[in-house]
Write an enzyme that holds these catalytic residues in place. Structure first.
Site, PDB file in Angstrom:
ATOM      1  CB  SER A 172     -29.410  28.570  -8.543  1.00  0.00           C
ATOM      2  OG  SER A 172     -28.378  29.432  -8.874  1.00  0.00           O
ATOM      3  CE1 TYR A 208     -30.497  33.880 -15.279  1.00  0.00           C
ATOM      4  CE2 TYR A 208     -28.509  32.613 -15.707  1.00  0.00           C
ATOM      5  CZ  TYR A 208     -29.856  32.658 -15.407  1.00  0.00           C
ATOM      6  OH  TYR A 208     -30.557  31.493 -15.219  1.00  0.00           O
ATOM      7  CE  LYS A 210     -31.215  32.298 -12.073  1.00  0.00           C
ATOM      8  NZ  LYS A 210     -32.487  31.798 -11.506  1.00  0.00           N
TER       9      LYS A 210
END
Ligand SMILES: NC(=O)c1ccc[n+]([C@@H]2O[C@H](COP(=O)([O-])OP(=O)(O)OC[C@H]3O[C@@H](n4cnc5c(N)ncnc54)[C@H](OP(=O)(O)O)[C@@H]3O)[C@@H](O)[C@H]2O)c1
Length: 286
Positions: free
Chosen positions: A148, A162, A166
């Site tokens: 991650s 983003y 994650k």
């Protein structure tokens, strides 16, 4: 080359996104430790080059190969997984590492950016895990690690799309961990810090100036080498902890976010305001 004896000696390892950056660093570490490794990515040329390097550092009797697949395409993933299990004759360790970063303000990014980050960073991991899952359940042993990011613990200006991709991995992994625990299969997540990779170079190309300025002035944003991050991964892997960090600044960030969440927001806001002032000053001077 003399092999290091570690918990992965003789193990069968698959790494998605193993052709460059952190994935390649991990592949080299595992090869040096006597493991057999299959890597995957979309680009065949860099896969071939990395496999050549693995053969140079790995054990004579180990297997090194690659499969080409886009992790966001389920039919490609299915074929790649079957081929990997044939090449290695099984699998002990699955590392889902493929991914990329796209930085930008929420209202500057396109809808495509949000969806594609989820497709590759989140669904890419889900697709690969689901295709290997029956193998691990039937085997009744093994490790699954989902790579991650430290930006899955706390997000800042410019990383909304983003970070969301994650953060999603954490929720998926926590649930999968319990499901697979009943089959004696361990599930863990690894959170790399900012690491010097081709992916980071690309990320920096269109990174907004303000984000660059925040990073330059941040107390918790050192750039680390692939080698350091890969070695930290290998030493964390046999440990019981679900979450893996590579560096002391990662640990400190996680500690602050977890125990002092409001204070961490204030700290990040302070860094943002100082960065904006420095940027304004630079613009005025130029
Ligand atoms: N570098 C950092 O600062 C940093 C920090 C935190 C987390 N991470 C995470 O660590 C992982 C590795 O990052 P990195 O910096 O090492 O990136 P990188 O150097 O760009 O390597 C990414 C790897 O993933 C593959 N890949 C990308 N998209 C793919 C797709 N759709 N299907 C299959 N393979 C794909 C790439 O090969 P192809 O392009 O040929 O497919 C390459 O092998 C990523 O998940 C990233 O988000 C990185």
């Amino acid at each position: 080359m003399k092999q290091k004896q570690t918990s992965v000696s003789g193990k069968k390892v698959f790494i998605s996104g193993g052709s460059t950056g952190i994935g390649k660093g991990l592949a080299l570490e595992f090869a040096k430790s006597g493991a057999s490794v299959v890597i995957s990515a979309r680009g065949k040329k860099s896969l071939e080059e990395t496999v050549k390097e693995l053969k140079k550092v790995g054990a004579k009797n180990a297997v090194f190969d690659f499969v080409v697949a886009d992790v966001s395409d389920i039919s490609q993933v299915k074929k790649a997984v079957q081929k990997t299990l044939r090449i290695l004759g099984g699998l002990d360790l699955l590392i889902c590492n493929s991914g990329y970063a796209k930085v930008g303000k929420v209202n500057d990014l396109k809808e495509f950016d949000f969806r594609n980050l989820m497709e590759i960073n989140f669904f890419g991991h889900v697709n690969v895990v689901r295709e290997f899952q029956d193998h691990f359940i039937n085997q009744g042993s093994g490790d699954i690690v989902l790579v991650s990011s430290m930006l899955a613990t706390f997000s800042i200006y410019g990383y909304g799309a983003y970070s969301a991709s994650k953060f999603a991995i954490t929720g998926f992994a926590q649930s999968l961990r319990q499901e697979m625990m009943l089959h004696n299969v361990r599930v863990k997540i690894f959170l790399p810090p900012t690491t010097e990779t081709p992916g980071l170079v690309k990320e920096n190309e269109d990174k907004p100036d303000l984000v660059k300025e925040i990073e330059m002035g941040s107390a918790l944003n050192a750039v680390h080498s692939v080698d350091k991050v890969a070695k930290a991964f290998v030493s964390w892997l046999p440990k019981r902890s679900f979450i893996g960090y590579a560096t002391w600044d990662s640990w400190l960030q996680y500690f602050l976010v977890r125990h002092f969440p409001e204070w961490t927001l204030l700290l990040a806001d302070g860094e943002l305001k100082s960065a904006q002032k420095r940027l304004d000053r630079k613009k005025a001077e130029s």
